[in-house]
Design a protein around this motif. Structure first.
Motif, mmCIF file in Angstrom:
data_model
loop_
_atom_site.group_PDB
_atom_site.id
_atom_site.type_symbol
_atom_site.label_atom_id
_atom_site.label_comp_id
_atom_site.label_asym_id
_atom_site.label_seq_id
_atom_site.Cartn_x
_atom_site.Cartn_y
_atom_site.Cartn_z
ATOM 1 N N ILE A 160 -36.376 13.274 -15.884
ATOM 2 C CA ILE A 160 -36.471 14.006 -14.616
ATOM 3 C C ILE A 160 -35.259 14.924 -14.572
ATOM 4 N N ILE A 161 -35.486 16.198 -14.868
ATOM 5 C CA ILE A 161 -34.385 17.153 -14.989
ATOM 6 C C ILE A 161 -34.312 17.980 -13.712
ATOM 7 N N GLY A 162 -33.136 18.036 -13.139
ATOM 8 C CA GLY A 162 -32.974 18.677 -11.829
ATOM 9 C C GLY A 162 -32.254 20.000 -11.867
ATOM 10 N N GLY A 163 -32.469 20.772 -12.941
ATOM 11 C CA GLY A 163 -31.835 22.083 -13.001
ATOM 12 C C GLY A 163 -30.317 22.016 -13.014
ATOM 13 N N GLY A 164 -29.774 20.889 -13.489
ATOM 14 C CA GLY A 164 -28.325 20.735 -13.574
ATOM 15 C C GLY A 164 -27.674 20.153 -12.337
ATOM 16 N N ARG A 165 -28.471 19.910 -11.280
ATOM 17 C CA ARG A 165 -27.878 19.430 -10.024
ATOM 18 C C ARG A 165 -27.605 17.929 -10.008
ATOM 19 N N MET A 259 -32.478 21.568 -20.377
ATOM 20 C CA MET A 259 -31.545 21.235 -19.304
ATOM 21 C C MET A 259 -31.619 22.211 -18.127
ATOM 22 N N THR A 260 -32.254 23.362 -18.336
ATOM 23 C CA THR A 260 -32.388 24.341 -17.251
ATOM 24 C C THR A 260 -33.641 24.105 -16.411
ATOM 25 N N VAL A 261 -34.484 23.171 -16.836
ATOM 26 C CA VAL A 261 -35.724 22.884 -16.115
ATOM 27 C C VAL A 261 -35.400 22.205 -14.779
ATOM 28 N N ASP A 262 -36.169 22.533 -13.762
ATOM 29 C CA ASP A 262 -36.056 21.866 -12.460
ATOM 30 C C ASP A 262 -37.443 21.319 -12.114
ATOM 31 N N GLU A 263 -37.626 20.020 -12.340
ATOM 32 C CA GLU A 263 -38.960 19.422 -12.204
ATOM 33 C C GLU A 263 -39.512 19.555 -10.782
ATOM 34 N N ARG A 264 -38.671 19.409 -9.795
ATOM 35 C CA ARG A 264 -39.162 19.502 -8.418
ATOM 36 C C ARG A 264 -39.561 20.942 -8.076
#
Length: 341
Positions: A160-165, A259-264
């Motif tokens: 679950i990748i959050g765009g680095g957040r 790592m740049t993906v934002d799943e939400r």
């Protein structure tokens, strides 16, 4: 002596893998996908069973090595294992120069081509999408965008990748290393910083290695499940082993892209049944972020379950538990039949 034992073990596993059922299938071949030859294996004891398309992890880590461990799955599902560009036999065939574009978008397009190939080859309308580890990034995108092609989505070792957040797993690693007195590893992780979107391919790889080697259960799984499966794989000779590892190193370039993906931001609405089965002690893709994401998902049917006493590679460390979840929770939804035990 070691090579003799390996040869005997590989022969024994090859015998275990034979499929002789009259309605079974056991084939592997190169198929032209995305402009290059890519390896696709199709195995199962009954072609009337649901067809599973696996999206493997790594990046560059073909699931073909796990076939002996997952032999029982093939009694209930037809398993399609595809070596993506940069992985396994696909990498071995073309080498570094023959892999074409190494990008997440390219893997996604390849996956759709593989899906159409398998649907046509087996004459089925939908495939059951099962993604693990790094493959779950592509798996979620396929599931969101193409419910007409897939009967359900199953994610395990779910990223679950959050765009680095989200830095929770980074902070947990720092705490674990500090508690264990791993000063050298701690210094490396601190130097990388919490922003995964800024990591180089080398830093991304180094972080994964530190996580794996400093967690006892994960390290044990790597040695007893992953490395052992690779060493004794009936599908890989010694040259194949070297090529497998080279493919993983080559594919590390994909890591920072993910790592740049934002799943939400990409969406929590799925128009197909949605399942997450996570190792209860996974420190690489921890269960809590996956659980929180699952809670936000809207889907016709959804479920979340833990695989007991499992780190990363949960489905391959405990293939029996994973199969039980597939038979009790997923297969009935896909087929409309009662749960199989």
């Amino acid at each position: 002596m070691l090579l003799t034992y390996r040869a005997l073990k590989r022969a024994s596993l090859a015998k275990k893998l034979r499929i002789t059922a009259p309605n079974g299938i056991d084939e592997g071949s190169y198929v032209r996908i995305g402009g290059i030859d890519q390896w696709i294996s199709i195995r199962g004891e009954d072609l009337s069973n649901p067809v599973v398309l696996e999206i493997h992890g790594g990046p560059g880590a073909s699931n073909l090595i796990f076939a002996p461990r997952t032999r029982a799955w093939e009694r209930h599902f037809t398993i399609v294992r595809w070596d993506m560009r940069g992985a396994g036999r696909t990498f071995a065939a073309g080498g570094p120069a023959g892999q074409g574009e190494m990008a997440l978008d390219r893997l996604y397009t390849d996956a759709l081509e593989v899906t159409e190939h398998v649907r046509a080859r087996l004459g089925v309308a939908k495939l059951l999408l099962v993604a693990n580890s790094f493959g779950t990034v592509t798996g979620l995108r396929l599931a969101r965008n193409h419910p007409e092609l897939y009967s359900a989505y199953v994610g395990t070792d779910q990223n679950i990748i959050g765009g680095g957040r989200d830095t929770s797993s980074y902070e947990a690693l720092l705490a674990r290393l500090e508690k264990a007195g791993k000063k050298k590893e701690l210094a490396k992780v601190v130097a990388m910083g919490p922003d995964r979107t800024a990591w180089s391919a080398h830093e991304w790889s180094e972080h994964a290695k530190i996580v794996v080697t400093t967690d006892p259960l994960t390290y044990d799984t790597m040695k007893t499940v992953v490395i052992r499966s690779l060493w004794f794989s009936p599908f890989h000779n010694l040259r194949g082993l070297r090529s497998y590892l080279k493919g993983m190193n080559f594919s590390e370039q994909l890591g920072p892209q993910a790592m740049t993906v934002d799943e939400r931001a990409e969406g929590t609405s799925f128009r197909l049944p949605f399942f997450l089965f996570q190792g209860d002690s996974d420190v690489l893709t921890p269960p809590e972020p996956a659980r929180r994401f699952h809670e936000e998902v809207t889907a016709p049917v959804k479920d979340f379950a833990l695989i007991r006493e499992a780190s990363h590679f949960a489905s391959f460390r405990h293939p029996d538990q994973f199969l039980d979840l597939m038979l009790s929770k997923v297969r009935p939804v896909v087929t409309g039949d009662a749960a199989v035990r």
